[in-house]
Design a protein around this motif. Structure first.
Motif, PDB file in Angstrom:
ATOM      1  N   LEU A 103      60.874  23.054  52.977  1.00 19.36           N
ATOM      2  CA  LEU A 103      61.499  23.920  52.041  1.00 19.36           C
ATOM      3  C   LEU A 103      60.436  25.052  51.820  1.00 19.36           C
ATOM      4  CD1 LEU A 103      62.994  21.073  51.531  1.00 19.36           C
ATOM      5  CD2 LEU A 103      62.961  21.639  49.099  1.00 19.36           C
ATOM      6  N   GLN A 104      61.207  25.994  50.725  1.00 15.16           N
ATOM      7  CA  GLN A 104      60.444  27.131  50.292  1.00 15.16           C
ATOM      8  C   GLN A 104      59.271  26.554  49.471  1.00 15.16           C
ATOM      9  OE1 GLN A 104      63.932  26.674  50.091  1.00 15.16           O
ATOM     10  NE2 GLN A 104      64.889  28.394  50.520  1.00 15.16           N
ATOM     11  N   GLY A 105      58.190  27.053  49.681  1.00 12.08           N
ATOM     12  CA  GLY A 105      56.971  26.682  48.834  1.00 12.08           C
ATOM     13  C   GLY A 105      56.390  25.311  48.907  1.00 12.08           C
ATOM     14  N   SER A 106      56.631  24.604  50.237  1.00 11.56           N
ATOM     15  CA  SER A 106      55.975  23.402  50.508  1.00 11.56           C
ATOM     16  C   SER A 106      54.740  23.616  51.075  1.00 11.56           C
ATOM     17  CB  SER A 106      56.937  22.646  51.477  1.00 11.56           C
ATOM     18  OG  SER A 106      57.188  23.386  52.462  1.00 11.56           O
ATOM     19  N   ARG A 166      60.491  36.140  53.180  1.00  7.57           N
ATOM     20  CA  ARG A 166      59.684  36.106  51.823  1.00  7.57           C
ATOM     21  C   ARG A 166      58.924  37.139  51.910  1.00  7.57           C
ATOM     22  NH1 ARG A 166      55.056  33.691  49.890  1.00  7.57           N
ATOM     23  NH2 ARG A 166      54.678  32.726  52.124  1.00  7.57           N
ATOM     24  N   GLY A 190      60.723  29.269  54.722  1.00  6.73           N
ATOM     25  CA  GLY A 190      61.345  28.152  54.017  1.00  6.73           C
ATOM     26  C   GLY A 190      62.678  28.105  53.852  1.00  6.73           C
ATOM     27  N   ASP A 209      55.919  18.817  50.228  1.00  5.72           N
ATOM     28  CA  ASP A 209      55.108  18.907  49.060  1.00  5.72           C
ATOM     29  C   ASP A 209      55.026  17.335  48.716  1.00  5.72           C
ATOM     30  OD1 ASP A 209      54.371  19.137  46.397  1.00  5.72           O
ATOM     31  OD2 ASP A 209      55.154  20.994  46.324  1.00  5.72           O
ATOM     32  N   ASN A 230      51.522  25.606  42.705  1.00  5.10           N
ATOM     33  CA  ASN A 230      51.692  26.397  43.903  1.00  5.10           C
ATOM     34  C   ASN A 230      52.928  26.016  44.764  1.00  5.10           C
ATOM     35  OD1 ASN A 230      49.053  24.996  43.769  1.00  5.10           O
ATOM     36  ND2 ASN A 230      48.237  26.882  45.026  1.00  5.10           N
ATOM     37  N   GLY A 231      53.729  27.182  44.949  1.00  5.67           N
ATOM     38  CA  GLY A 231      55.017  27.326  45.762  1.00  5.67           C
ATOM     39  C   GLY A 231      56.142  26.912  44.925  1.00  5.67           C
ATOM     40  N   VAL A 232      55.954  26.968  43.564  1.00  3.74           N
ATOM     41  CA  VAL A 232      57.396  26.206  42.864  1.00  3.74           C
ATOM     42  C   VAL A 232      58.394  27.650  42.899  1.00  3.74           C
ATOM     43  CG1 VAL A 232      56.368  24.394  41.564  1.00  3.74           C
ATOM     44  CG2 VAL A 232      56.313  26.994  40.876  1.00  3.74           C
ATOM     45  N   GLY A 233      57.868  28.836  43.025  1.00  2.46           N
ATOM     46  CA  GLY A 233      58.673  30.033  43.011  1.00  2.46           C
ATOM     47  C   GLY A 233      58.493  30.937  41.631  1.00  2.46           C
ATOM     48  N   GLN A 258      53.547  40.318  48.266  1.00  2.23           N
ATOM     49  CA  GLN A 258      54.721  39.809  48.104  1.00  2.23           C
ATOM     50  C   GLN A 258      55.530  40.228  46.636  1.00  2.23           C
ATOM     51  OE1 GLN A 258      54.368  35.574  46.974  1.00  2.23           O
ATOM     52  NE2 GLN A 258      56.681  35.267  46.735  1.00  2.23           N
ATOM     53  N   HIS A 280      58.939  42.860  45.989  1.00  3.17           N
ATOM     54  CA  HIS A 280      59.923  42.558  45.026  1.00  3.17           C
ATOM     55  C   HIS A 280      60.170  44.039  43.726  1.00  3.17           C
ATOM     56  CE1 HIS A 280      61.020  38.853  46.076  1.00  3.17           C
ATOM     57  NE2 HIS A 280      59.825  38.303  45.708  1.00  3.17           N
ATOM     58  N   GLU A 295      59.924  22.995  40.242  1.00  3.43           N
ATOM     59  CA  GLU A 295      61.332  23.074  41.142  1.00  3.43           C
ATOM     60  C   GLU A 295      61.997  21.952  40.792  1.00  3.43           C
ATOM     61  OE1 GLU A 295      59.157  23.419  44.810  1.00  3.43           O
ATOM     62  OE2 GLU A 295      58.296  21.437  44.771  1.00  3.43           O
ATOM     63  N   LYS A 316      65.033  26.246  42.739  1.00  2.59           N
ATOM     64  CA  LYS A 316      65.562  25.640  43.874  1.00  2.59           C
ATOM     65  C   LYS A 316      66.577  24.524  43.566  1.00  2.59           C
ATOM     66  CE  LYS A 316      60.882  25.889  45.675  1.00  2.59           C
ATOM     67  NZ  LYS A 316      59.713  25.138  46.156  1.00  2.59           N
ATOM     68  N   GLN A 340      68.555  32.585  46.746  1.00  4.88           N
ATOM     69  CA  GLN A 340      67.380  33.586  47.243  1.00  4.88           C
ATOM     70  C   GLN A 340      67.629  34.724  46.984  1.00  4.88           C
ATOM     71  OE1 GLN A 340      64.519  32.579  49.939  1.00  4.88           O
ATOM     72  NE2 GLN A 340      65.795  31.057  51.255  1.00  4.88           N
TER      73      GLN A 340
END
Lengths: 461, 395
Positions: free
Chosen positions: A105-108, A137, A187, A216, B207-210, B244, B248, B319, B346, B374
């Motif tokens: 998954l994204q962000g894992s 990404r 991801g 995660d 980390n990584g939750v968006g 990143q 954007h 998430e 997500k 996305q």
């Protein structure tokens, strides 16, 4: 870490069984209830939890205890065996040329994990390369590149490319010299069918020997569905649990392992490239049951010792066991400790230290200890060889000079000296153990109780 | 998202209805006797004058005083208190327990065409509901809180037989859901509109939750409402973070304030605010590095950022796929830098949505947005009332 809470609440329940020679249904129900609760709180799939607890209940009530074992040991054994059955062995990873693909998954944490695995292989003497195929990404290319620089491993990516399949193909050619290819992917989640199609294409081109699903530690019950879909599309050969340095228990990974009929390959425990561990089922379960994760600790110790030694051929940790313990030894030991990673993580692995005792320490105990260790190091840098070899003969005039030279208080220098003395005494108790086997030393400490171990492990004031 | 939970809630409603059906049939069979006949009561009916019941049920009785002289256990739940007090005295002789509907009360309920829902009737459906909630990633203590609400609302409740049990269950479920998820509601758009400009919003999370993606989406959401937006990258730690958020900003045509990797995150955000002030920008969206709530150093850094920047709003990002741990981290982040609301990302990857319930409950702050894909416009406002209606609505 994983299932820590299960360890403590289960230990509590099992302790209630101490002294009983036979267990009745009520006892078993209580143990099973604790196990269910803990596993559910660890995000293990509900169905899986019920299956596991049913078999524990069934066996505990029906199996004849082995002669001479207590009821508590009998239940412990059953729980242990069932847990081992659930967790499975760690994924077999041969130390040879191979291609590994990461998905998730994204962000894992795939990109970070890719660099970590590469680092791991390079430590094992193989030449790895990371191929970054995430064209979606923003920043993925730069992140992978920087992580690979930190890991000092080869890297291939194309910041301007937009076809992951093409990049994978070119990457494999460009890094043909490498022995281990690690292909990182963008991801995606199981419900994004176009992205699932894409990873199937990458899978065809890359033809990996092993596809690892990166999860995660915090993932919830959704792990089941994600694992099913990835298994169906690319075939999952193993699972990596990331972010285990948080409070999440990683139970989703158990679900994934069960769904994909695979196993856990690696654990991610921090943000630097070294923060990766091979999954060790026995150590994992042992710690779970409050017996300490001896194997993993000794692995870390060995690695750290080996690195320290590589820098200083003259120093052999086993000398400590044979001869006298000097300040030089203490310094080496402190350096080795530092290399093992954050102190709290290391302590967590020492038998008798996980869970309860750690919780009883004040929150800043670890930081204080680490600050103190740094201070001690500065002081030792200001000492002469003679003083390092014979700390017991340091005079107060010398102490004054050392304090001035290191910019510390005389009091701190004295603390260092008395700390050394204490450690020297503790270590004397271990003499005669012969081969200086770290693991046996740990066991001896455990028997001596937490406090004794603390004194022996170093300057944990 | 939430479809899985919806199915499970429906199942709970059906379970309770069926139990009540059986029970009411049993009542009818119990026949024409006006006073209760304990020996002929079916097993479903616990005997009020059996001490066993007294131990089984007291936990749910809020009004009980614990003495046998107070046989009327739940005065506030009883819909017709006026008819009860006179009977209380008459009853006290034959009943030594103080909890659970007495035999007399059941008889009275039956005579007036009602049945009473008791704890035993709910035990199995509630257990199944708890498992269903956990299966939907609702954190265990939050699930227990919901069950408690449902118990309180339903047990000992009498209903006219013409009412459906379904309605009663629905009411209880609705209350339980709203109790945990509809917390601290405020109108996000209105608050932005009313606030002095520039409005500074800082995003926090593991980390990584968006976080970064959510910032990009929210800048588009706010841009579409006519606000000018500047992004400030307070993630000076993670490899690739600047690149990143820069992509954007470029894609969306927004100004980005960033420093070199390794710089002071508070300083970047501060510069972002200064830039907005001198250039008449309405809104500053400040990113922060992902951090695990177990890292004391990084959490105190977050507290420092909060002090130095003093944002108008702090949004916690997590998430939807997160499980039981969501509660832990939401709590810790809220402690380090008090949050105003949560963005749940997500949401398109998850069919249960329990994390939303857990986080809202434990922080006491509303879920404001859902990330559902996305693309930059894949962000939705979150409305708890609508959600609850959808969850409990008929197919």
């Amino acid at each position: 870490m994983v299932l820590d809470d299960l360890g403590s609440s289960l230990r509590g329940t099992l302790d209630d069984l101490r002294g009983k020679s036979r267990i009745d249904k009520a006892d078993v129900d209580e143990v099973v209830k604790q196990i269910q609760r803990s596993l559910l709180q660890a995000d293990v799939d509900v169905g899986l939890v019920m299956g596991l607890s049913d078999s524990i209940k069934d066996r505990a009530l029906n199996e004849e205890p082995v002669a001479g074992t207590t009821a508590r040991d009998q239940v412990l054994k059953i729980v242990y065996e069932e847990m081992v059955g659930l967790v499975g062995d760690s994924t077999e990873i041969p130390l040879e040329s191979q291609t590994i693909m990461l998905a998730g998954l994204q962000g894992s944490g795939k990109t970070t994990t890719a660099a970590k695995i590469a680092w791991w292989f390079s430590k094992k003497g193989l030449r790895p390369a990371v191929i970054q195929t995430d064209t979606f990404r923003p920043g993925a290319y730069d992140q992978a590149k920087q992580m690979c620089e930190r890991a000092e491993v080869d890297f291939y990516g194309d910041p301007d490319g937009n076809d992951p399949v093409e990049i994978a193909r070119e990457g494999l050619e460009a890094t043909a010299d490498a022995e281990v290819h690690i292909v990182d992917t963008a991801g995606r989640h199981a419900l994004e069918s176009d992205l699932i199609d894409e990873i199937e294409e990458i899978d065809t081109v890359v033809d990996p020997d092993l596809s690892l699903l990166v999860l995660d530690a915090a993932i919830g019950q959704g792990a089941k569905q994600q694992a099913q879909e990835f298994e169906e599309s690319i075939g999952v050969g193993g699972v990596i649990i990331t972010k285990l340095d948080g409070t999440a228990k990683g139970g989703g990974a158990l679900t994934a392992v069960n769904e994909t009929e695979s196993s856990i390959a690696f654990l991610g425990t921090g943000e630097t490239v070294q923060d990766i561990e091979r999954f060790e089922p026995n150590g994992f379960i042992s710690r779970l049951l409050g017996m300490g994760d001896l194997k993993q600790l000794s692995e870390r110790v060995e690695r750290a010792m080996a690195e320290t030694q590589a820098e200083d051929e003259d120093w052999d940790p086993e000398d400590i066991m044979k001869g006298s313990f000097t300040l030089k030894d203490m310094k080496k030991q402190m350096e080795a400790m530092n290399r093992m990673g954050p102190l709290d993580q290391v302590l967590d692995m020492i038998p008798g230290f996980g869970g309860g005792i750690m919780d009883q320490l004040p929150d800043d105990a670890m930081d204080t200890t680490q600050d103190r260790m740094r201070q001690f190091e500065v002081i030792m840098d200001s000492m002469t060889d003679e003083e390092m070899e014979n700390p017991q003969s340091v005079t107060s005039a010398q102490i004054e000079r050392i304090a001035r030279g290191s910019g510390t208080e005389e009091e701190t220098v004295r603390e260092l000296l008395s700390q050394h003395k204490m450690m020297d005494q503790t270590l004397n108790q271990f003499k005669g153990m012969g081969d200086g086997d770290m693991q046996r030393m740990m066991k001896k400490m455990q028997k001596g109780g937490g406090g004794g171990g603390l004194g022996g492990m170093g300057p944990f004031g | 998202m939430f479809d899985g939970l919806k199915d499970k809630l429906n199942k709970f409603r059906k379970n309770v209805e069926e139990t009540a059906e059986e029970k009411s049939e049993a009542e009818v069979e119990a026949g024409s006797e006006t006073e209760s006949e304990p020996k002929t009561e079916p097993a479903l009916e616990p005997e009020a004058d059996e001490p066993v019941d007294a131990t089984a049920e007291p936990a749910t009785e809020t009004g009980k005083t614990g003495s046998g002289s107070e046989p009327e256990p739940e005065p506030e739940l009883e819909p017709e208190p006026a008819s009860e007090p006179t009977q209380t005295d008459a009853e006290s002789g034959d009943s030594e327990d103080s909890s659970g509907p007495s035999a007399f009360k059941r008889a009275a309920a039956f005579a007036t065409g009602k049945i009473i829902i008791e704890e035993e009737d709910l035990e199995d459906p509630l257990w199944e509901l708890e498992m269903a909630l956990i299966q939907s990633d609702v954190e265990m203590s939050v699930a227990e809180e919901m069950l408690e609400t449902i118990r309180e609302k339903m047990i000992g409740e009498t209903r006219k037989q013409v009412d459906t049990t379904g309605e009663l269950v629905e009411e209880a479920l609705k209350d339980a859901l709203l109790d945990v998820i509809s917390v601290g509601q405020f109108d996000f758009d209105q608050r932005i509109a009313d606030a002095d400009k520039p409005v500074t919003i800082v995003f926090t999370g593991v980390n990584g939750v968006g976080k970064t993606t959510s910032i990009a989406k929210l800048s588009e959401y706010l841009g579409n409402q006519g606000y000018s937006v500047v992004l400030a990258n307070g993630d000076t730690y993670r490899a690739g973070a600047n690149e990143q958020i820069k992509s954007h900003a470029d894609n969306l045509g927004r100004k980005l304030i960033s420093h070199e990797q390794g710089g002071d995150p508070a300083a970047v955000l501060y510069d972002g605010v200064k830039y907005a002030e001198s250039n008449d920008i309405d809104i500053v969206l400040g990113d922060t590095a992902g951090r695990l709530h177990t890292s004391d150093d990084l959490m105190s850094q977050l507290a420092k950022i909060d002090r130095v920047v003093d944002p108008d709003m702090t949004l916690f990002v997590d998430e939807a796929v997160a499980g039981q741990d969501a509660v832990q981290r939401a709590k810790k982040f809220n402690e380090a830098a008090a949050i105003d609301g949560t963005v749940l990302t997500k949401a398109d990857a998850d069919s249960s949505g329990g994390a939303a319930i857990s986080i809202a409950y434990v922080t006491g702050k509303p879920i404001l947005f859902l990330g559902v894909g996305q693309d930059y416009n894949d962000i939705e406002r979150f409305d708890p009332e609508l959600l609850v209606e959808r969850l409990l609505g008929d197919e």
